[in-house]
Design a protein around this motif. Structure first.
Motif, PDB file in Angstrom:
ATOM      1  N   ASP A  13      99.600  47.964  76.396  1.00 54.09           N
ATOM      2  CA  ASP A  13      99.696  49.421  76.532  1.00 54.09           C
ATOM      3  C   ASP A  13      99.056  49.830  77.865  1.00 54.09           C
ATOM      4  N   ARG A  14      99.894  49.956  78.899  1.00 51.87           N
ATOM      5  CA  ARG A  14      99.391  50.263  80.247  1.00 51.87           C
ATOM      6  C   ARG A  14      98.645  51.591  80.303  1.00 51.87           C
ATOM      7  N   GLU A  15      99.124  52.563  79.563  1.00 52.34           N
ATOM      8  CA  GLU A  15      98.478  53.882  79.540  1.00 52.34           C
ATOM      9  C   GLU A  15      97.043  53.770  79.019  1.00 52.34           C
ATOM     10  N   ALA A  16      96.859  53.005  77.931  1.00 54.62           N
ATOM     11  CA  ALA A  16      95.522  52.811  77.356  1.00 54.62           C
ATOM     12  C   ALA A  16      94.629  52.030  78.326  1.00 54.62           C
ATOM     13  N   LEU A  17      95.199  51.041  79.019  1.00 53.48           N
ATOM     14  CA  LEU A  17      94.411  50.267  79.989  1.00 53.48           C
ATOM     15  C   LEU A  17      93.942  51.165  81.134  1.00 53.48           C
ATOM     16  N   ARG A  18      94.856  52.025  81.616  1.00 49.01           N
ATOM     17  CA  ARG A  18      94.484  52.964  82.700  1.00 49.01           C
ATOM     18  C   ARG A  18      93.393  53.919  82.235  1.00 49.01           C
ATOM     19  N   LYS A  19      93.543  54.438  81.021  1.00 49.70           N
ATOM     20  CA  LYS A  19      92.558  55.376  80.470  1.00 49.70           C
ATOM     21  C   LYS A  19      91.190  54.690  80.347  1.00 49.70           C
ATOM     22  N   GLY A  20      91.169  53.450  79.848  1.00 48.43           N
ATOM     23  CA  GLY A  20      89.909  52.717  79.713  1.00 48.43           C
ATOM     24  C   GLY A  20      89.222  52.501  81.050  1.00 48.43           C
ATOM     25  N   LEU A  21      89.994  52.096  82.064  1.00 55.31           N
ATOM     26  CA  LEU A  21      89.413  51.891  83.406  1.00 55.31           C
ATOM     27  C   LEU A  21      88.885  53.196  83.973  1.00 55.31           C
ATOM     28  N   SER A  22      89.612  54.275  83.723  1.00 54.28           N
ATOM     29  CA  SER A  22      89.201  55.596  84.206  1.00 54.28           C
ATOM     30  C   SER A  22      87.852  56.005  83.589  1.00 54.28           C
ATOM     31  N   ILE A  23      87.680  55.743  82.299  1.00 57.25           N
ATOM     32  CA  ILE A  23      86.416  56.053  81.607  1.00 57.25           C
ATOM     33  C   ILE A  23      85.264  55.293  82.267  1.00 57.25           C
ATOM     34  N   LEU A  24      85.487  54.011  82.544  1.00 60.16           N
ATOM     35  CA  LEU A  24      84.436  53.191  83.171  1.00 60.16           C
ATOM     36  C   LEU A  24      84.137  53.664  84.592  1.00 60.16           C
ATOM     37  N   LYS A  25      85.180  53.996  85.340  1.00 53.76           N
ATOM     38  CA  LYS A  25      84.985  54.465  86.727  1.00 53.76           C
ATOM     39  C   LYS A  25      84.258  55.795  86.778  1.00 53.76           C
ATOM     40  N   GLU A  26      84.406  56.602  85.729  1.00 53.66           N
ATOM     41  CA  GLU A  26      83.705  57.893  85.656  1.00 53.66           C
ATOM     42  C   GLU A  26      82.252  57.717  85.222  1.00 53.66           C
ATOM     43  N   GLY A  27      81.823  56.464  85.009  1.00 52.39           N
ATOM     44  CA  GLY A  27      80.428  56.208  84.642  1.00 52.39           C
ATOM     45  C   GLY A  27      80.130  56.443  83.177  1.00 52.39           C
ATOM     46  N   LYS A  28      81.162  56.362  82.326  1.00 48.47           N
ATOM     47  CA  LYS A  28      80.980  56.590  80.888  1.00 48.47           C
ATOM     48  C   LYS A  28      80.964  55.250  80.151  1.00 48.47           C
ATOM     49  N   VAL A  29      80.838  55.329  78.818  1.00 48.26           N
ATOM     50  CA  VAL A  29      80.767  54.133  77.980  1.00 48.26           C
ATOM     51  C   VAL A  29      82.094  53.933  77.253  1.00 48.26           C
ATOM     52  N   LEU A  30      82.679  52.746  77.439  1.00 45.82           N
ATOM     53  CA  LEU A  30      83.901  52.370  76.728  1.00 45.82           C
ATOM     54  C   LEU A  30      83.527  51.341  75.674  1.00 45.82           C
ATOM     55  N   GLY A  31      83.778  51.661  74.407  1.00 46.70           N
ATOM     56  CA  GLY A  31      83.470  50.744  73.316  1.00 46.70           C
ATOM     57  C   GLY A  31      84.700  49.963  72.902  1.00 46.70           C
ATOM     58  N   LEU A  32      84.551  48.650  72.787  1.00 43.73           N
ATOM     59  CA  LEU A  32      85.669  47.777  72.393  1.00 43.73           C
ATOM     60  C   LEU A  32      85.218  46.807  71.309  1.00 43.73           C
ATOM     61  N   PHE A  33      86.168  46.440  70.469  1.00 48.72           N
ATOM     62  CA  PHE A  33      85.989  45.336  69.540  1.00 48.72           C
ATOM     63  C   PHE A  33      86.956  44.262  70.024  1.00 48.72           C
ATOM     64  N   PRO A  34      86.466  43.306  70.845  1.00 46.07           N
ATOM     65  CA  PRO A  34      87.365  42.350  71.499  1.00 46.07           C
ATOM     66  C   PRO A  34      88.271  41.561  70.558  1.00 46.07           C
ATOM     67  N   GLU A  35      87.848  41.389  69.296  1.00 50.25           N
ATOM     68  CA  GLU A  35      88.687  40.650  68.350  1.00 50.25           C
ATOM     69  C   GLU A  35      89.980  41.411  68.042  1.00 50.25           C
ATOM     70  N   GLY A  36      89.973  42.721  68.278  1.00 51.15           N
ATOM     71  CA  GLY A  36      91.178  43.516  68.075  1.00 51.15           C
ATOM     72  C   GLY A  36      91.388  43.980  66.654  1.00 51.15           C
ATOM     73  N   THR A  37      90.813  43.298  65.694  1.00 50.07           N
ATOM     74  CA  THR A  37      90.944  43.661  64.286  1.00 50.07           C
ATOM     75  C   THR A  37      89.711  43.159  63.545  1.00 50.07           C
ATOM     76  N   ARG A  38      89.522  43.683  62.343  1.00 52.34           N
ATOM     77  CA  ARG A  38      88.354  43.270  61.556  1.00 52.34           C
ATOM     78  C   ARG A  38      88.449  41.791  61.159  1.00 52.34           C
ATOM     79  N   SER A  39      87.311  41.141  61.146  1.00 53.43           N
ATOM     80  CA  SER A  39      87.227  39.759  60.660  1.00 53.43           C
ATOM     81  C   SER A  39      87.285  39.794  59.138  1.00 53.43           C
ATOM     82  N   LYS A  40      88.196  39.022  58.560  1.00 53.29           N
ATOM     83  CA  LYS A  40      88.322  38.977  57.079  1.00 53.29           C
ATOM     84  C   LYS A  40      87.157  38.210  56.458  1.00 53.29           C
TER      85      LYS A  40
END
Length: 193
Positions: A90-117
């Motif tokens: 999702d290029r739009e989401a990637l751009r938005k995430g980079l923009s948040i970081l460049k603005e000096g804000k906090v981007l929260g991610l769960f790198p696994e992408g989904t909950r661990s069962k």
């Protein structure tokens, strides 16, 4: 008071006594500048738990479907979340995430992408590495150590920012960067469980 601050106050008052939340390592969290906050994912309550324990407002990616639910969509948007289409790049989401970081804000991610069962740390997706390598943000690992059981202690551990200088200089791949992030989260889990 913003809606985010109000919601954080209310949710903290509800969840802290139920899960006896212990926050460890908050002194490692950078006071300013872009921060990529990467946590393991063991429960649906992980986003609010990270949101109420982090010292700065966190912007999360949330699955796009949530934003089309009438009332919930508006609430999620007011909690600094933005949509991501899962299962594709999702290029739009990637751009938005980079923009948040460049603005000096906090981007929260769960790198696994989904909950661990199983509750065990899974494999991280390349997205976390992408953001880490494409920004100058601090990379802060976070371990959520359960179980999510009422009146049992739940730990949220913030690690020291990961030094990404060498990976950035050596033009590491997003996968290699994500592996380093996951290794740091794994260390926090093993050290504090």
């Amino acid at each position: 008071m913003t809606f985010y601050s109000f919601a954080k106050f209310v949710v903290y008052r509800i969840l802290k006594p139920i899960y006896r939340i212990q926050v460890i390592g908050i002194e490692h969290f950078p006071k300013d500048g872009g921060v990529l906050l990467c946590a393991n994912h063991i429960d649906n309550l992980d986003p609010p738990i990270v949101g109420i324990t982090a010292p700065r407002p966190v912007h999360f990616m949330a699955k796009a479907e949530l934003f089309s639910v009438p009332v919930l969509g508006r609430i999620v948007r007011n909690l600094n979340a933005f949509p991501v289409k899962r299962g594709m790049s999702d290029r739009e989401a990637l751009r938005k995430g980079l923009s948040i970081l460049k603005e000096g804000k906090v981007l929260g991610l769960f790198p696994e992408g989904t909950r661990s069962k199983t509750g065990e740390l899974g494999k991280g997706l390349a997205g976390a590495g992408f953001f880490a390598l494409r920004s100058d943000a601090y990379i802060v690992p976070c371990a959520i150590i359960g179980p999510y059981k009422p009146f049992r202690s739940l730990k949220v551990v913030y690690g020291k920012p990961i030094d990404f200088k060498i990976l950035r200089e050596n033009k590491a791949t997003a996968e290699q960067a994500t592996e380093l992030i996951m290794e740091e989260i794994r260390k926090l889990i093993n050290e504090h469980k």
